[in-house]
Design a protein around this motif. Structure first.
Motif, PDB file in Angstrom:
ATOM      1  N   PHE A 149       0.845  -1.199   0.000  1.00 55.15           N
ATOM      2  CA  PHE A 149       0.000   0.000   0.000  1.00 55.15           C
ATOM      3  C   PHE A 149       0.875   1.242   0.000  1.00 55.15           C
ATOM      4  O   PHE A 149       1.905   1.276   0.676  1.00 55.15           O
ATOM      5  N   HIS A 150       0.478   2.244  -0.740  1.00 50.31           N
ATOM      6  CA  HIS A 150       1.129   3.535  -0.605  1.00 50.31           C
ATOM      7  C   HIS A 150       0.511   4.243   0.603  1.00 50.31           C
ATOM      8  O   HIS A 150      -0.638   3.982   0.955  1.00 50.31           O
ATOM      9  N   GLY A 151       1.258   5.129   1.232  1.00 55.05           N
ATOM     10  CA  GLY A 151       0.758   5.811   2.417  1.00 55.05           C
ATOM     11  C   GLY A 151       1.803   5.744   3.510  1.00 55.05           C
ATOM     12  O   GLY A 151       2.960   5.390   3.269  1.00 55.05           O
ATOM     13  N   ILE A 152       1.395   6.091   4.747  1.00 49.35           N
ATOM     14  CA  ILE A 152       2.342   6.072   5.856  1.00 49.35           C
ATOM     15  C   ILE A 152       1.938   4.939   6.806  1.00 49.35           C
ATOM     16  O   ILE A 152       0.798   4.894   7.273  1.00 49.35           O
ATOM     17  N   HIS A 153       2.859   3.985   7.029  1.00 50.71           N
ATOM     18  CA  HIS A 153       2.566   2.849   7.902  1.00 50.71           C
ATOM     19  C   HIS A 153       3.865   2.185   8.338  1.00 50.71           C
ATOM     20  O   HIS A 153       4.929   2.468   7.777  1.00 50.71           O
TER      21      HIS A 153
END
Ligand SMILES: [Cu+2]
Lengths: 338, 389
Positions: A149-153
């Motif tokens: 997934f793209h994003g912040i995690h």
């Protein structure tokens, strides 16, 4: 001019090489022959005599399986199974299954795809910033896959680990930042795993909801049938000319919001061009990014953004990739404004 | 005893049938389905018309296939297939594409089957395909006439000049002929392989050339030996030899006509014109070759006309075939036959030369003969510059 040059050069060559006999022969042939070296073009006459009119080279009004898939993906958003956690946070749980499946990508053309939940692109996951997300991933395909997934995690939720056929894995993280994200498989060889169909849009809505609109999901993609590293077909939502033969119906002055991403493999860029109108483009779906007011935008692989547009006049508006080749190979459609 | 003999002959056959039946019924036991669909679609001919393209296609794969999309120059295009989009094995179909093509431009046509197998056809420089009408027929015939009959007859006109030569010089001219023919043999064979490679792979174009060449060679030799024994003659009659040469060269010229006709019908008019000039020059030397064996006799004008016709007229036929009904597999067969005929003539002349020198107690590879042979090869080599690109 170049044509004149070519002819005279050829003539000189002929004379030089062939000698008197040859010249006499050519002269005679040219005089009587029906095979001119510089010929009358077919352009003028064939345009008049041929029966096809402009932009009608791929008419197919039948609602094929492939078209139905593309149409469904246009407006279908997967909000997951929603519950509340003890701390008041919203928990969304999604089921994602990797399946090998043959997809119809143009009328009558089957593509042996690798899919998330049986479609190319995969489902459009949707949530709100701050939600806790759980993606229960089951690999029922023939190869190891993952979801990146793209994003912040946290990095361990980033989908770099292969999940083997028959195995399960749950990706868990908080939805942030808001905007339009994408997801795709991240197993090597990367180009092959992505191109086969393992990708989709992933919308994180801002906490303060956006203005209500008619919302559309569009994933730009391509299909390489002969595995030569070049695509034969270009599409949005996986089906060539889908919205050209079945225009997307819109109301006059209605706000239209398009979640647009580029997951085309083998070509550096893809683009979106709208006819007879301008739109506002928000890169990565962020309101705080510098936006553009334009009729054409381009996206590199993995790039995405939100298009917001209103149509002041009724009628049909074409949209397509501004790379003409992509357009003519399937990435072309219409809005029908009433 | 006799019955027993038949039975021992039949036993292996019966077992063989049993094994084949078992394999057909149960498969080879390795894999049941192929990893990828095997579909072989062949584009046999692309006809360019005023409104677009007309493709003749055939399915030479092991299974039926369905044509689902057509692209012209990287653009999905409308088309129609007759009799229908699904072709059974070895079934032929016609695809009609209305397309505003551009004169002289290259056009690539992609046919995509249901399983995503792509077959590509290309037009290097697009131009209208000649219609089969009377004036075109005559025009192509005239080209064949100019390429075949005219130069060979011109070559034969050297006969009176050559007639003054002594026996040794005549032999060296025969050696020169061997040089010419050797070059033609290799060229014809190579052309055959080239054309054969364009034929659908199921027909194995290369083998067709080999079969055509070797069978022709052996049949001609066999026929000769049969005739010799029948007439109990020693050696060949000079006219018979010239006739043999004319036949071999004629088949070779059929191939030349084929090349010219098909290059015009494929829209390469400039190439076609070069071929005409080149072959014409090239073929004058063939006339010399045919005249060489006649130096020992007093032929009549009629004989020359006959020889010129046999060697040259096939060029006319070849031009027609190339322009109107070109098919790689027939081209390969004819060129194979041509190569076989030429090698047979080489064999015969060489044998004759050796015999002649032996009866006169001379070495057959004399300096004069070697020079003749070399000049023959070189003449062909340099005149061929006009037709090679
Ligand atoms: Cu994968």
């Amino acid at each position: 001019m170049s044509e004149e040059n070519k002819v005279s050069r050829r003539d000189i060559l002929k004379m030089g090489t062939a000698g008197a006999f040859g010249v006499a022969g050519t002269y005679y042939f040219n005089k009587m022959a029906q095979f001119p070296t510089v010929a009358k073009a077919a352009n003028g006459s064939s345009h008049k005599t041929s029966h096809h009119s402009n932009h009608s080279n791929m008419i197919d009004k039948t609602k094929t399986t492939g078209y139905k898939m593309a149409e469904r993906l246009l407006t279908e958003f997967d909000y997951g199974k929603v519950t509340k956690l003890p701390n008041g946070q919203t928990l969304r749980e999604y089921e994602v299954v990797a399946i090998d499946k043959e997809i119809e990508i143009a009328k009558g053309i089957k593509f042996p795809g690798w899919t998330y939940n049986g479609t190319i692109p995969g489902p459009t996951f949707r949530c709100t910033e701050g939600d806790l997300l759980r993606f229960h991933f089951i690999n029922k395909g023939s190869h190891p896959h993952s979801i990146h997934f793209h994003g912040i995690h946290p990095p361990e939720m980033d989908g770099l680990t292969s999940i083997f056929p028959g195995q399960k894995f749950t990706y868990e993280f908080e939805a942030k930042p808001y905007g339009l994200q994408i997801y795709h498989c991240h197993v090597l060889p990367l180009a092959r795993h992505i191109h086969k169909g393992l990708y989709g849009n992933f919308i994180i809505d801002p906490k303060k909801p956006r203005e209500p609109a008619f919302e559309l999901n569009m994933v730009m993609n391509g299909f390489d049938l002969d595995l030569d590293g070049a695509n034969e077909f270009y599409t949005v939502n996986g089906y060539a000319f889908a919205f050209m033969n079945h225009p997307i119906k819109i109301k006059k002055d209605q706000l239209v919001r398009i979640y647009l991403s580029n997951l085309t493999e083998f070509d550096l860029l893809n683009s979106f061009h709208l006819h007879a109108n301008y739109f506002t483009y928000y890169p990565t779906g962020r309101n705080d990014n510098p936006s553009q007011f334009t009729d054409t935008i381009m996206q590199c692989q993995g790039e995405r953004g939100i298009i917001e547009v209103r149509f002041p006049y009724a009628g049909t508006y074409m949209f397509h990739a501004h790379v003409s080749e992509f357009a003519e190979l399937g990435w072309m459609g219409f809005f029908e404004v009433e | 005893m006799k019955g027993k003999g038949i039975i021992t002959g039949l036993i292996p056959l019966i077992i063989l049938i049993g094994v084949l039946g078992f394999v057909l019924k149960n498969g080879a036991g390795v894999e049941k389905d192929p990893a990828a669909p095997i579909e072989v679609l062949n584009i046999e001919r692309i006809k360019v018309t005023n409104t677009g393209f007309e493709l003749s296609v055939s399915n030479t794969g092991p299974t039926p296939l369905t044509i689902s999309q057509v692209m012209v120059n990287d653009s999905v295009w409308n088309y129609s297939v007759s009799p229908q989009a699904t072709l059974e094995r070895f079934e032929e179909g016609k695809i009609n594409i209305a397309y505003p093509w551009v004169e002289g431009d290259p056009h690539t046509i992609k046919l995509i089957t249901e399983n995503g197998i792509i077959t590509e056809g290309a037009l290097a420089a697009t131009t209208l395909t000649p219609e089969t009408n009377r004036s075109n027929f005559l025009n192509y015939g005239l080209i064949g006439f100019y390429v075949g009959i005219v130069p060979i007859t011109l070559g034969l006109l050297w006969y009176p000049f050559m007639k003054r030569f002594s026996r040794k010089w005549i032999n060296s001219i025969l050696a020169l002929t061997v040089g010419l023919l050797l070059f033609l043999f290799v060229g014809t064979l190579a052309d055959g392989f080239e054309i054969g490679a364009e034929a659908p792979s199921v027909f194995q174009g290369n083998m067709i050339v080999i079969i055509g060449a070797s069978l022709t060679f052996l049949l001609l030799i066999g026929f000769d030996q049969y005739q010799q024994r029948k007439q109990e003659k020693k050696g060949y009659s000079p006219f018979g030899m010239a006739l043999l040469m004319a036949t071999g060269i004629g088949l070779h010229n059929f191939g030349e006509g084929l090349a010219i006709g098909s290059s015009f019908s494929l829209g390469e008019a400039a190439l076609g014109t070069f071929l005409i000039i080149g072959f014409t020059l090239h073929n004058i030397t063939e006339g010399i070759g045919i005249a060489a064996p006649l130096l020992k006799t007093t032929p009549r004008l009629k004989d020359f006309l006959l020889l010129g016709g046999i060697a040259g007229a096939p060029a006319i036929l070849g031009t027609w075939v190339g322009a109107f009904i070109f098919s790689p597999i027939w081209g390969a067969l004819f060129l194979g036959i041509g190569a076989g005929a030429i090698i047979q003539v080489i064999y015969v002349i060489t044998k004759m030369l050796i015999d002649d020198h032996r009866t006169h107690r001379e070495p057959s590879v004399s300096w004069l003969n070697l020079s003749g042979f070399t000049i023959g090869l070189l003449i062909m080599y340099f005149t061929a510059f006009f037709v090679k690109f």
